[in-house]
Design an enzyme around this catalytic site. Structure first.
Site, PDB file in Angstrom:
ATOM      1  N   PHE A 133       6.889  -6.370 -37.495  1.00  0.00           N
ATOM      2  CA  PHE A 133       5.891  -7.292 -38.052  1.00  0.00           C
ATOM      3  C   PHE A 133       5.719  -7.147 -39.555  1.00  0.00           C
ATOM      4  CE2 PHE A 133       3.090  -3.580 -37.787  1.00  0.00           C
ATOM      5  CZ  PHE A 133       2.314  -3.735 -38.935  1.00  0.00           C
ATOM      6  N   LYS A 168      15.398 -12.014 -33.276  1.00  0.00           N
ATOM      7  CA  LYS A 168      14.200 -11.866 -32.441  1.00  0.00           C
ATOM      8  C   LYS A 168      13.129 -11.259 -33.358  1.00  0.00           C
ATOM      9  CE  LYS A 168      11.572  -9.679 -30.275  1.00  0.00           C
ATOM     10  NZ  LYS A 168      10.130  -9.660 -30.642  1.00  0.00           N
ATOM     11  N   GLU A 184       6.531 -10.697 -32.592  1.00  0.00           N
ATOM     12  CA  GLU A 184       5.652 -11.712 -32.007  1.00  0.00           C
ATOM     13  C   GLU A 184       4.322 -11.820 -32.771  1.00  0.00           C
ATOM     14  OE1 GLU A 184       6.541  -8.805 -30.969  1.00  0.00           O
ATOM     15  OE2 GLU A 184       5.255  -7.942 -29.427  1.00  0.00           O
ATOM     16  N   SER A 196       9.387   0.730 -34.707  1.00  0.00           N
ATOM     17  CA  SER A 196       8.886   2.096 -34.560  1.00  0.00           C
ATOM     18  C   SER A 196       9.958   2.987 -33.925  1.00  0.00           C
ATOM     19  CB  SER A 196       7.631   2.075 -33.687  1.00  0.00           C
ATOM     20  OG  SER A 196       7.955   1.503 -32.434  1.00  0.00           O
ATOM     21  N   CYS A 219       7.328   0.651 -44.320  1.00  0.00           N
ATOM     22  CA  CYS A 219       8.069   1.828 -43.867  1.00  0.00           C
ATOM     23  C   CYS A 219       8.376   2.750 -45.035  1.00  0.00           C
ATOM     24  CB  CYS A 219       9.356   1.412 -43.191  1.00  0.00           C
ATOM     25  SG  CYS A 219      10.419   0.533 -44.326  1.00  0.00           S
ATOM     26  N   GLU A 254       2.795   8.788 -37.558  1.00  0.00           N
ATOM     27  CA  GLU A 254       3.004   7.707 -38.520  1.00  0.00           C
ATOM     28  C   GLU A 254       1.810   6.763 -38.367  1.00  0.00           C
ATOM     29  OE1 GLU A 254       5.825   4.546 -37.716  1.00  0.00           O
ATOM     30  OE2 GLU A 254       6.173   4.312 -39.845  1.00  0.00           O
TER      31      GLU A 254
HETATM   32  P1  NAD Z   1       7.581  -2.172 -32.997  1.00  0.00           P
HETATM   33  O1  NAD Z   1       8.521  -1.077 -32.673  1.00  0.00           O
HETATM   34  O2  NAD Z   1       6.326  -2.296 -32.225  1.00  0.00           O
HETATM   35  O3  NAD Z   1       8.327  -3.597 -32.843  1.00  0.00           O
HETATM   36  C1  NAD Z   1       9.586  -3.846 -33.421  1.00  0.00           C
HETATM   37  C2  NAD Z   1      10.300  -4.904 -32.590  1.00  0.00           C
HETATM   38  O4  NAD Z   1      10.501  -4.397 -31.272  1.00  0.00           O
HETATM   39  C3  NAD Z   1       9.509  -6.195 -32.441  1.00  0.00           C
HETATM   40  O5  NAD Z   1      10.384  -7.296 -32.550  1.00  0.00           O
HETATM   41  C4  NAD Z   1       8.897  -6.077 -31.050  1.00  0.00           C
HETATM   42  O6  NAD Z   1       8.698  -7.326 -30.430  1.00  0.00           O
HETATM   43  C5  NAD Z   1       9.920  -5.268 -30.312  1.00  0.00           C
HETATM   44  N1  NAD Z   1       9.328  -4.437 -29.245  1.00  0.00           N
HETATM   45  C6  NAD Z   1       8.062  -3.957 -29.197  1.00  0.00           C
HETATM   46  N2  NAD Z   1       7.880  -3.240 -28.079  1.00  0.00           N
HETATM   47  C7  NAD Z   1       9.057  -3.256 -27.414  1.00  0.00           C
HETATM   48  C8  NAD Z   1       9.499  -2.682 -26.184  1.00  0.00           C
HETATM   49  N3  NAD Z   1       8.698  -1.932 -25.422  1.00  0.00           N
HETATM   50  N4  NAD Z   1      10.780  -2.894 -25.797  1.00  0.00           N
HETATM   51  C9  NAD Z   1      11.601  -3.623 -26.561  1.00  0.00           C
HETATM   52  N5  NAD Z   1      11.225  -4.197 -27.734  1.00  0.00           N
HETATM   53  C10 NAD Z   1       9.982  -4.018 -28.164  1.00  0.00           C
HETATM   54  O7  NAD Z   1       7.294  -2.065 -34.569  1.00  0.00           O
HETATM   55  P2  NAD Z   1       6.230  -2.886 -35.442  1.00  0.00           P
HETATM   56  O8  NAD Z   1       4.869  -2.388 -35.105  1.00  0.00           O
HETATM   57  O9  NAD Z   1       6.505  -4.342 -35.360  1.00  0.00           O
HETATM   58  O10 NAD Z   1       6.640  -2.415 -36.900  1.00  0.00           O
HETATM   59  C11 NAD Z   1       6.179  -1.246 -37.499  1.00  0.00           C
HETATM   60  C12 NAD Z   1       7.163  -0.119 -37.325  1.00  0.00           C
HETATM   61  O11 NAD Z   1       8.420  -0.492 -37.893  1.00  0.00           O
HETATM   62  C13 NAD Z   1       6.744   1.150 -38.049  1.00  0.00           C
HETATM   63  O12 NAD Z   1       7.035   2.243 -37.240  1.00  0.00           O
HETATM   64  C14 NAD Z   1       7.620   1.135 -39.302  1.00  0.00           C
HETATM   65  O13 NAD Z   1       7.861   2.402 -39.874  1.00  0.00           O
HETATM   66  C15 NAD Z   1       8.873   0.545 -38.761  1.00  0.00           C
HETATM   67  N6  NAD Z   1       9.689  -0.006 -39.836  1.00  0.00           N
HETATM   68  C16 NAD Z   1      10.767   0.722 -40.216  1.00  0.00           C
HETATM   69  C17 NAD Z   1      11.556   0.256 -41.243  1.00  0.00           C
HETATM   70  C18 NAD Z   1      12.747   1.035 -41.688  1.00  0.00           C
HETATM   71  O14 NAD Z   1      13.470   0.545 -42.527  1.00  0.00           O
HETATM   72  N7  NAD Z   1      13.010   2.218 -41.175  1.00  0.00           N
HETATM   73  C19 NAD Z   1      11.244  -0.959 -41.891  1.00  0.00           C
HETATM   74  C20 NAD Z   1      10.128  -1.668 -41.458  1.00  0.00           C
HETATM   75  C21 NAD Z   1       9.353  -1.178 -40.424  1.00  0.00           C
END
Ligand code: NAD
Length: 500
Positions: free
Chosen positions: A150, A174, A177, A227, A282, A382
């Protein structure tokens, strides 16, 4: 009546047939502003099928024609980036200037992809054996999937899709959401830029959409950002399905301040990098490591600056916006409570914020903790919110030990006036991206972005040369063409071929 944010396949929106949707909110007002379609199996098949059908023709389209479309996408994006920034602010909550910054950093990858012909060149060796030459080439993979978080609804997808498309792949994105509108806006821009239907597609949804994408046999590679637990899951499941995968995970970024550093510069940078985008980056700084006797001075300077920040609606010129959802706001606030009960000192308390915004917005002001210990949850978790923790250590070695013991290894910064100390730090730390007197060292598009340890699963970082490598695979051709004037000397030879 709220709008439905749809999927995108075959160059058009489509609503899908799963009957499932999710709320999209404006974090500054707390109001539901849209519904996003959640894909079921049939919807996923339709979107991935669109990418599969377009794959062969796009891979065979000339490099010149492909990069011209990418160039037109860049021109349109540059002209209309304010529209995209406004969409991001409305669903993510980050302030408009920050949303524009995100789009500009994504645009840099589009610009990088315009020059991809140089990186798609292979090698050529003449006369490796008598009458035999060798050349190499890189070719696209086919359909590739991008799953994004997000916090950067435009920039993170743009870390991947310009390179993937320029290299000749078709894409299924994808998006998160929580803020899905940017994806459809970008899909429409691609269409306007002249991209053939089916080359760029959007699959909206939750875990069901992700699982459909990572299990589909037509999808050859997955780029995931999110994450750490989900990154690990996507990495393992995609790999076991035989796919190429890069899965970027979470972070806990430290900023070390040595006693010789310019403390005013360090305090400015810590506050900007800690609270920009409400800490939902991040590469945000979440731990400030004060080395030696500077702790009190540094904390005072950071606290003074933190108190000047205006939290409010991102469209009203505030410094910092709300958090993305109410649930996330409450989770971050719960870490603040835990930190306080564990004995960390709350120097600035974001729970008392008076925001410039609607009452139902997801507000939490910037929070500064001092005397945080590595075993406290404000340090181990985090938090992904506007919470900056100061850890005090006596020596440089203790600071490095703290960083290297942390399970994450995304970004790190060192503030110092000593070049030798900076050089040693670059050698010592086990982290993928390092800033020296720079707090958020996000690499330029022509370098590659990625962390170490639990911040990245897989072995390719995003964009730059590694990105091109990820979205292509190599072929080596060994060929024999004889001089027409000379009759080839053939004959049977069953021994393993040797060069002569
Ligand atoms: P998230 O892991 O909740 O979601 C990421 C994606 O995975 C979304 O598209 C989501 O719909 C999907 N998803 C969520 N739950 C899922 C599940 N159980 N099974 C399969 N897919 C699922 O992350 P977020 O809250 O959207 O974003 C924040 C996180 O992203 C933080 O941990 C941040 O550090 C990380 N991030 C990392 C970087 C990097 O470059 N390392 C960059 C941006 C964000």
């Amino acid at each position: 009546m709220t709008t439905l944010i749809t999927h995108w396949a075959d160059g058009a929106r489509f609503e899908g047939s799963s009957g499932r949707t999710g709320d999209v909110t404006n974090p500054a007002t707390g109001q539901v502003t849209g519904q996003v379609a959640f894909a079921g199996a049939e919807d996923a098949q339709r979107v991935i099928g669109s990418a599969s059908a377009a794959a062969r023709a796009w891979a065979r389209t000339s490099v010149a024609a492909r990069t011209q479309v990418v160039f037109r996408f860049r021109e349109l994006l540059n002209e209309r980036k304010e529209e995209l920034a406004a969409l991001i602010t409305a669903e993510h909550g980050k302030v408009l200037s920050d949303a524009l910054g995100e789009v500009s950093r994504g645009q840099e990858v589009v610009e990088f992809a315009c020059g991809i012909p140089h990186l798609l060149k292979g090698g050529y060796s003449e006369q490796v054996s008598t009458g035999v030459d060798v050349h190499s080439k890189r070719q696209p993979l086919g359909v590739v999937g991008i799953i994004s978080p997000f916090n950067f609804p435009a920039m993170v997808p743009m870390w991947f899709f310009p390179v993937a498309i320029a290299a000749g792949n078709t894409v299924v994105l994808k998006p998160s959401e929580k803020d899905p509108s940017a994806s459809i806006w970008m899909a429409e821009l691609w269409k306007e830029a002249g991209l053939p239907d089916g080359v760029f597609n959007v699959l909206q949804g939750d875990k069901e959409a992700v699982d459909a994408l990572i299990d589909h046999p037509d999808v050859k590679a997955i780029s995931f950002v999110g994450s750490t637990p989900i990154a690990r899951y996507v990495y393992e499941r995609s790999s076991s399905n035989g796919k190429r995968v890069q899965a970027l995970g979470g972070a806990k970024n430290h900023m070390v301040v040595l006693p010789d550093a310019d403390l005013d510069l360090a305090a400015d940078q810590a506050v900007s990098a800690g609270y920009g985008s409400a800490g939902e980056r991040c590469m945000a700084i979440s731990v400030l490591v004060a080395v030696g006797p500077i702790g009190d001075d540094l904390v005072a300077k950071v606290a003074d600056r933190t108190r000047t920040l205006r939290t409010g609606d991102g469209t009203r010129g505030s410094d910092m916006g709300p958090l993305v959802t109410k649930a996330h706001r409450d989770k971050v606030a719960s870490y603040v409570e835990e930190g306080e009960s564990a004995g960390a000192k709350v120097v600035v308390d974001g729970r008392e914020v008076q925001p410039d915004g609607e009452q139902d917005g997801f507000w939490l002001g910037p929070t500064l903790f001092d005397h945080v210990k590595p075993e406290m949850s404000v340090y181990t978790e985090e938090i992904f919110g506007p919470v900056l923790s100061v850890v005090r250590v006596d020596t440089y070695d203790e600071a490095v030990e703290l960083i290297n013991s942390n399970p994450y290894g995304n970004g790190v910064a060192l503030f110092t006036a000593n070049g030798g100390a900076a050089r040693k730090f670059e050698l010592d730390v086990e982290v993928g991206m390092i800033g020296i007197n720079v707090p958020i060292p996000v690499p330029m598009a022509y370098y590659s972005f990625g962390g170490w340890k639990n911040s990245l699963f897989g072995d390719s970082h995003a964009h730059g040369v590694e990105g091109v490598h990820f979205f292509t695979r190599g072929k080596v051709v060994t060929s024999r063409w004889s001089d027409p004037a000379v009759k080839p000397t053939g004959g049977l030879e069953l021994a393993f071929p040797q060069n002569k």
